[in-house]
Scaffold this active site. Structure first.
Site, PDB file in Angstrom:
ATOM      1  N   GLY A  10       0.813  -1.213   0.000  1.00 44.52           N
ATOM      2  CA  GLY A  10       0.000   0.000   0.000  1.00 44.52           C
ATOM      3  C   GLY A  10       0.848   1.264   0.000  1.00 44.52           C
ATOM      4  O   GLY A  10       0.861   2.006  -0.971  1.00 44.52           O
ATOM      5  N   ASP A  11       1.565   1.494   1.103  1.00 46.05           N
ATOM      6  CA  ASP A  11       2.400   2.699   1.153  1.00 46.05           C
ATOM      7  C   ASP A  11       3.854   2.315   1.461  1.00 46.05           C
ATOM      8  O   ASP A  11       4.554   3.017   2.166  1.00 46.05           O
ATOM      9  CB  ASP A  11       1.848   3.690   2.180  1.00 46.05           C
ATOM     10  CG  ASP A  11       1.765   3.085   3.581  1.00 46.05           C
ATOM     11  OD1 ASP A  11       1.977   1.864   3.714  1.00 46.05           O
ATOM     12  OD2 ASP A  11       1.492   3.836   4.536  1.00 46.05           O
ATOM     13  N   GLU A  12       4.269   1.178   0.934  1.00 47.04           N
ATOM     14  CA  GLU A  12       5.631   0.696   1.152  1.00 47.04           C
ATOM     15  C   GLU A  12       6.416   0.681  -0.144  1.00 47.04           C
ATOM     16  O   GLU A  12       5.896   0.298  -1.197  1.00 47.04           O
ATOM     17  CB  GLU A  12       5.588  -0.735   1.696  1.00 47.04           C
ATOM     18  CG  GLU A  12       5.264  -0.797   3.175  1.00 47.04           C
ATOM     19  CD  GLU A  12       5.286  -2.240   3.652  1.00 47.04           C
ATOM     20  OE1 GLU A  12       4.410  -2.577   4.456  1.00 47.04           O
ATOM     21  OE2 GLU A  12       6.173  -3.001   3.201  1.00 47.04           O
TER      22      GLU A  12
END
Lengths: 369, 197
Positions: free
Chosen positions: A269-271
């Protein structure tokens, strides 16, 4: 021609050369003296002369390969050889022969020849074809259907050649389209559709290659694991579309800050995971990750709103890892990341929430398995 | 044989009605706009859907569409050349239809063309019988035969195909003049190869 006048077993009634020409448009009749007596209309056309009759066989043709009846293949190797072989063919015929026209060397005529009549003066009858040079001959001499006997497979051969070319054309177009589809599928399977960055699969492939290169004496490298902070707030406040926009902005900023030789992948996701080739120095890495965090912290403008996020980064250098301990390398970078995140929890100023950390590998990971 | 029809309809649409029309049809029948591959097999139902949607889009009926497709096919250079190999004049061409299926198989073993049978009533009156599982083949053939008549330079009258017993379709041809115009040129060797020779 032998004029028997009546049909006996094994003998034809007399046939004129016109009729012979209809059956075999490429016939050639050479008498016992080696003189061309008559020839079929198609052979006359390709010879390009109306004066073939009365000329010596060897003035018009050149024997290339002969198989006498009941004998072995023979190829003349000297002019003297050729004279002997020509004599042989003109007196006894040949089961198979290849010859060329002196006026058009290179275009091989193929055929067979038989002795005519019982007395030596009748000579031999050749029936010739273009063999493998059919297409060439048709082009060069502008031959049409009428130049071939109906029993000849020439037309079918030409038809088949064109039909095959058409099918092959379709086939190569199909292959090209499939190749394009394959390439785009490969590209898609290696790409994160939202940001256009590499995906985890592509990243792991690159990492494996890098490890192998290092084993062969290649350069060291590092892996940095980036996790965005406060990204969830953006999603919750402005919606997922805004969140996607932020991810794209971050992707662009990371790509911009890094060198062409580095690889950035969005792996969750936000990695993000970053492969930093040629960098394994802790101080240098800290400076770099600080710069990346500062860049990520710059305000993001989404239409008329502006939001701000931050990031935590953990990294690990490649020393001491091998292909089989690759997962551990990623895990260590991961642990470093969460250590960074934990250490930031106590802080109150979100903007200064910037932490990069590197943990030494655990003791059991220090030596490659 | 369905893939040939699929591909032909696609090419016909692109050629006479524009890529946009084809894209619209492709979209409605849920086919990628890259379209049909002539070397791959498709379910017959795809062909039926393709034909009915195309008819809707072009405001025409099935047999009319198929005949137009046949007319178009005859203008394609590689195909017209292969058909011209059938004979030196239009009557010889008609007789060659008898072995069109075998000729096609010679080029592409799994190409399923319908079996054609030429019936000669007089030297100028013929009927071609089409035995095919696909209704409307005779219309494709009628279109193709019209274009080929122009190709040979013959003046012919081709009647609207009729369906007879057991689904056998018939195309009747009346030859009015075999050498009506010059027609299109045909040499045994391909023009592109002749130029390079």
């Amino acid at each position: 021609m032998s004029e028997t006048g009546h049909t006996k077993c094994g003998k034809f009634p007399g046939l004129g050369t016109t009729a012979i020409g209809l059956l075999m448009p490429m016939f050639l009749w050479v008498d016992g003296g080696g003189i061309v007596r008559d020839l079929g209309p198609t052979l006359e056309k390709v010879l390009g002369t109306e004066n073939a009759r009365g000329q010596r066989f060897e003035a018009l043709f050149n024997l290339l390969l002969v198989r006498p009846r009941g004998g072995d293949l023979d190829r003349p190797t000297s002019p003297a050889d050729a004279v002997v072989l020509t004599q042989e063919v003109l007196s006894r015929g040949a089961a198979r022969l290849h010859m060329e026209m002196r006026a058009r060397p290179g275009l091989t005529l193929r055929g067979t020849s038989v002795v005519l009549g019982n007395d030596d003066g009748s000579g031999v009858l050749f029936n010739l074809t273009f063999g493998i040079h059919m297409g060439e001959a048709v082009r060069e001499f502008g031959l049409s259907e009428a130049d071939f006997a109906a029993s000849d497979l020439a037309i079918e051969l030409l038809y088949l050649g064109e039909a095959n070319a058409a099918v092959l054309g379709e086939l190569s177009e199909l292959t090209a389209r499939l190749e394009l589809a394959r390439r785009s599928a490969v590209a898609q399977s290696m790409t994160d559709p939202l940001t256009g960055l590499a995906n985890r699969r592509a990243f792991e492939l690159a990492l494996t290659e890098e490890i192998e290169a290092q084993k062969r004496g290649g350069i060291e490298f590092s892996v940095a694991h980036v996790d965005l902070d406060y990204f969830k707030d953006v999603n919750d406040t402005y919606g997922h579309a805004a969140g996607d926009q932020v991810l794209n902005i971050v992707a662009a900023r990371l790509s911009h800050e890094l060198r062409q030789t580095d690889l950035v992948a969005r792996t969750g996701g936000d990695e993000f995971l970053i492969l930093l080739r040629g960098i394994a120095d802790r101080e240098q890495l800290l400076a770099l990750t600080d710069r990346l965090i500062a860049r990520i912290e710059e305000p993001c403008r989404l239409g008329d709103v502006q939001c701000q996020i931050s990031a935590s980064i953990g990294f690990e250098t490649s020393g001491g890892y091998s292909e089989s301990t690759l997962p551990q390398m990623l895990m260590t970078a991961d642990r470093a990341l969460y250590a960074a995140k934990r250490s930031a929890r106590g802080r109150t100023l979100p903007v200064s929430d910037r932490h990069a950390a590197s943990l030494p590998p655990e003791p059991d990971l220090e030596t490659p398995i | 044989m369905y893939r040939i029809i699929n591909r032909s309809v696609q090419a016909f649409l692109c050629h006479y009605h524009g890529e946009a029309t084809w894209h619209a049809v492709a979209h409605r029948i849920h086919v990628d706009s890259a379209g049909f591959e002539p070397l791959l097999h498709y379910d017959p139902s795809v062909t039926e859907t393709l034909l009915s949607i195309t008819c809707q889009v072009l405001c025409t009926d099935r047999l009319g569409l198929l005949e137009d497709v046949g007319t178009y096919l005859g203008t394609l250079e590689p195909l017209r050349r292969l058909l011209r190999f059938g004979g030196a004049d239009y009557v010889e061409f008609l007789f060659s239809l008898d072995e069109l299926q075998e000729r096609a198989v010679m080029a592409m073993p799994d190409l399923e063309l319908p079996r054609l049978r030429l019936i000669e009533f007089s030297s100028t009156e013929f009927v071609v019988e089409v035995v095919a599982t696909f209704p409307g083949w005779a219309s494709v053939l009628a279109g193709l035969m019209r274009t080929m008549a122009d190709d040979y330079g013959s003046l012919v009258y081709i009647d609207t195909p009729q369906t007879g017993v057991k689904g056998v379709e018939r195309v009747s041809v009346l030859i009015l003049e075999t050498e009506f115009s010059d027609g299109k040129s045909f040499a045994l060797s391909r023009p592109d190869l002749r130029e390079s020779a």
